[in-house]
Write an enzyme that holds these catalytic residues in place. Structure first.
Site, PDB file in Angstrom:
ATOM      1  CD  GLU A  11      -4.242  -6.137   2.543  1.00  0.00           C
ATOM      2  OE1 GLU A  11      -4.953  -5.500   3.344  1.00  0.00           O
ATOM      3  OE2 GLU A  11      -3.033  -5.924   2.393  1.00  0.00           O
TER       4      GLU A  11
ATOM      5  CD  GLU B  42      -3.173  -0.904   2.069  1.00  0.00           C
ATOM      6  OE1 GLU B  42      -2.963  -0.285   3.125  1.00  0.00           O
ATOM      7  OE2 GLU B  42      -4.273  -1.398   1.792  1.00  0.00           O
TER       8      GLU B  42
HETATM    9  C1  GLA Z   1      -4.213  -2.692   4.844  1.00  0.00           C
HETATM   10  C2  GLA Z   1      -2.856  -3.352   4.940  1.00  0.00           C
HETATM   11  C3  GLA Z   1      -2.844  -4.593   5.768  1.00  0.00           C
HETATM   12  C4  GLA Z   1      -3.729  -4.459   6.980  1.00  0.00           C
HETATM   13  C5  GLA Z   1      -5.107  -4.083   6.541  1.00  0.00           C
HETATM   14  C6  GLA Z   1      -6.085  -3.986   7.675  1.00  0.00           C
HETATM   15  O1  GLA Z   1      -4.912  -3.045   3.742  1.00  0.00           O
HETATM   16  O2  GLA Z   1      -2.305  -3.633   3.680  1.00  0.00           O
HETATM   17  O3  GLA Z   1      -1.511  -4.840   6.159  1.00  0.00           O
HETATM   18  O4  GLA Z   1      -3.208  -3.488   7.814  1.00  0.00           O
HETATM   19  O5  GLA Z   1      -5.051  -2.820   5.940  1.00  0.00           O
HETATM   20  O6  GLA Z   1      -7.362  -3.658   7.201  1.00  0.00           O
END
Ligand code: GLA
Ligand code: ZN
Length: 667
Positions: A304, A148
């Site tokens: 995710e 991210e």
């Molecule tokens: C982000 C991060 C993850 C985690 C999630 C929690 O997407 O990439 O490492 O922290 O948030 O929602």
């Protein structure tokens, strides 16, 4: 390039945070849930490089061996999303300087200065080491660089790099001064060293506004390019050892800070993290999927989502029974080839211990969440033979542009409520509600592939855009433009000669003034048909220059002036929506545009259901039919007698979908 076997199903897995007897249990439970993939090493930099001069891959070796032995497809992260403490202690320059000008200390994550030579050197070295060690492993199916990417830095290294970036872009200081209109307030630069990053100590006005949008927009471009350079540097370090495995990084949907169209060109496959809030409209999530698919006009990975709860929203509601499953099918419907969770086992400590996971703190499979993950896993295993790489087709394109996003939101006036994504979503929602498929397009898309192009709040019209849109309409395309369009060029300087600037001839209107209405103020649009609707936010006071009026303002001193228009141009038509209308008023205009462009619902009779079609390589059509409403809905009659891939049964005239029910009809 390597391909996934079927639909990748799994997610972030952090066995390094657990004792080894738990690993065994994980393997057993993943198999039970039909999980076939794990994303590892996302935050393990400190573990695999415990000191500046020492790497230690022993634990990661064991993790990769175990997953390979058990036949999982591995998404291998480069671990550069969080810095090791030794690096921050020895080289403070790796920490960012924030918008307020404060140099940060060690802590948190996603916070390396993109222009720190130390960070650049060590992140690249680590990516190369990992690829050298694991790149030939056939179970490694995807590289996941960093995590991210986001945020920005305003340190001295960044200031220096910004000046270099400007030299390359503009060639001379005169050109920079011209582009930024620095004569205003006498900000003329005579030496490159005088240029400083536009943070709160400089041109920033509060957190979100700026005295010189030209400078601030360039800084965003520079920051996006700088982080992209970090990505490219790790990517190329991997490529030196591994030519076969696709490389991605997980994006964040409509995240403001990075120009994802530019990023996607450097990525083999797009992946993203989907975290809707309890009250995010499903149309908004659908739009974001379409945007992520649109980045490369290709299937993407859902890197995710939470199986149920989050921890970082103000109110972290549970996903209701069936909701995660329905959300996953929506994701696949809009072009994903993977369903991955954050995370597979719930953390024992730190800020994410309340974040949902496939395996909860109780540690057993006897939970609602696990059972739902297992059911979906079983279904996806079957779907995996038909779905991957199938395509979404659309004749409607909606333009999304990060430069424009930045420019619109930096403007000082006419209204503070001009937020970009909200307006894009309002136009998207019209099509979503009618099951008309949409592609999200960059400004330099091949518009010729579409019959209807909608460019909401196209405030910034860059070079070449006028010509591309003109050619599209001349050849018979239907174009929808709105208020706050055609106003500035790529540097945020106004296109002189009357709004909407380069789009004036196309639209056949001249906007003389723009009124701004406070949230409690409204005007009215009276359509030619006699219907009327409320409008507000901004009202363009416009004159017809060839266009016909579709409706006029009902009140105030501009009562009777056109509020929405249609212009015949070449073989096509251009609609101009001069004010922010409530939903049914906008629909009235878009109905006409859809009719001109002859775009239709993917099937008829699906009111209230979301229906999306993906076409497989062998020409089959898969219709995903989903109910996100509280009412029961009937399956459209046209699907009668056809097979639902999820149940294997034929749909009948009485097939009913309850809330969160899903069917996949194969034709
Ligand atoms: C982000 C991060 C993850 C985690 C999630 C929690 O997407 O990439 O490492 O922290 O948030 O929602
Ligand atoms: Zn910096």
């Amino acid at each position: 390039m390597k391909k996934f076997n079927g639909i990748l199903y799994g997610g972030d897995y952090n066995p390094n945070q657990w004792p080894r007897d738990i690993w065994k249990e994980d393997m057993r439970m993943f198999k039970k849930a039909h999980i076939n993939s794990a994303t590892v090493n996302v935050f393990s930099w400190a573990k695999i490089q415990p000191a500046e001069d020492r790497y230690d891959f022993s634990e990661l070796d064991d993790i990769i061996d175990m997953l390979s032995r058990e036949n999982y497809e591995i998404v291998l992260a480069t671990a550069t999303g969080a810095l090791p403490a030794w690096m921050a202690a020895r080289y403070p320059e790796v920490e960012r300087t924030d918008y307020e000008g404060r140099r940060h200390k060690f802590g948190q994550r996603h916070n390396a200065c993109p222009n720190s030579p130390v960070f650049q050197r060590y992140s690249k070295a680590l990516a190369g080491k990992l690829a050298e060690r694991y790149g030939a492993n056939p179970h490694v199916k995807c590289w996941h660089i960093s995590n991210e990417y986001g945020g920005e830095c305003y340190c001295e290294n960044c200031a220096r790099a910004f000046r270099e970036w400007l030299k390359k872009k503009y060639g001379s200081l005169e050109a920079v001064n011209r582009a930024w209109n620095t004569e205003f307030w006498g900000h003329t630069f005579y030496d490159w060293e005088e240029i400083v990053p536009p943070n709160e100590l400089s041109e920033g006005i509060g957190k979100d506004k700026t005295a010189f949008a030209g400078i601030s927009i360039d800084y965003r471009r520079f920051n996006s390019d700088g982080m992209l350079a970090n990505f490219i540097s790790e990517r190329d370090a991997i490529r030196a050892f591994d030519k076969e495995t696709p490389i991605t990084t997980n994006l964040m949907g409509t995240y403001n800070g990075l120009d994802y169209f530019k990023w996607a060109r450097e990525m083999d496959i797009v992946s993203w993290d989907n975290y809707p809030s309890y009250n995010t409209p499903w149309s908004r999530t659908a739009m974001t999927h379409d945007l992520m698919r649109g980045l490369k006009d290709a299937p993407f990975m859902l890197m995710e989502q939470t199986p149920s709860q989050q921890n970082w929203q103000p109110y972290n509601s549970l996903k209701r029974p069936g909701q995660m499953r329905a959300q996953s099918y929506q994701t696949l419907a809009h072009g994903a080839d993977t369903i991955q969770f954050f995370q597979l086992r719930r953390s024992v400590g730190a800020c994410e211990k309340f974040h949902g996971a496939v395996i909860g703190h109780v540690g057993t499979e006897n939970t609602r969440v696990f059972r739902e993950v297992e059911q979906l896993g079983e279904e996806l295993e079957r779907l995996g033979s038909v779905l991957p790489a199938s395509v979404n087709e659309s004749r409607v394109g909606i333009v999304f542009d990060w430069d424009n996003y930045w420019a619109l939101e930096y403007t000082s006036g006419p209204s503070v409520d001009l937020t970009y994504v909200k307006h894009i979503h309002e136009y998207y929602k019209y099509f979503y509600d009618r099951n008309i498929p949409v592609n999200m397009l960059p400004v330099d898309a091949d518009f010729g592939k579409y019959s209807l192009v909608v460019a909401p709040v196209l405030y910034m019209v860059k070079e070449g855009m006028k010509e591309a849109l003109t050619a599209f309409v001349e050849n018979g395309g239907t174009l929808v433009l709105t208020y706050m369009s055609g106003i500035v060029d790529q540097s945020d300087n106004v296109h002189l000669g009357g709004y909407p600037g380069p789009l004036r001839e196309l639209a056949g209107v001249w906007v003389e003034e723009i009124d701004a209405l406070a949230p409690e103020q409204f005007n009215q649009v009276v359509m030619n048909s006699g219907e009327s609707c409320r409008c507000g936010l901004v009202c363009d006071l416009m004159h017809l220059e060839g266009a016909e009026s579709l409706g006029v303002y009902g009140e105030d001193f501009y009562k009777g002036m056109p509020a929405a228009t249609r212009n015949a141009f070449g073989k096509g038509h251009v609609y101009y929506v001069g004010t922010h209308m409530e939903e049914q008023g906008l629909a009235h205009v878009l109905d006409q545009a859809a009719l001109d462009a002859q775009v239709e619902s993917v099937v008829s009779g699906g009111e209230g259901l979301e229906i999306v079609c993906r076409r497989t390589g062998d020409g089959h059509k898969l219709y995903f039919v989903m109910n996100f409403t509280d009412q029961e809905r009937k399956l459209p009659a046209c699907f009668e007698g056809q097979r639902d891939l999820l149940t294997g049964k034929s749909a009948s005239r009485d097939t009913v979908l309850k809330k969160y029910d899903v069917c996949i009809i194969e034709q």
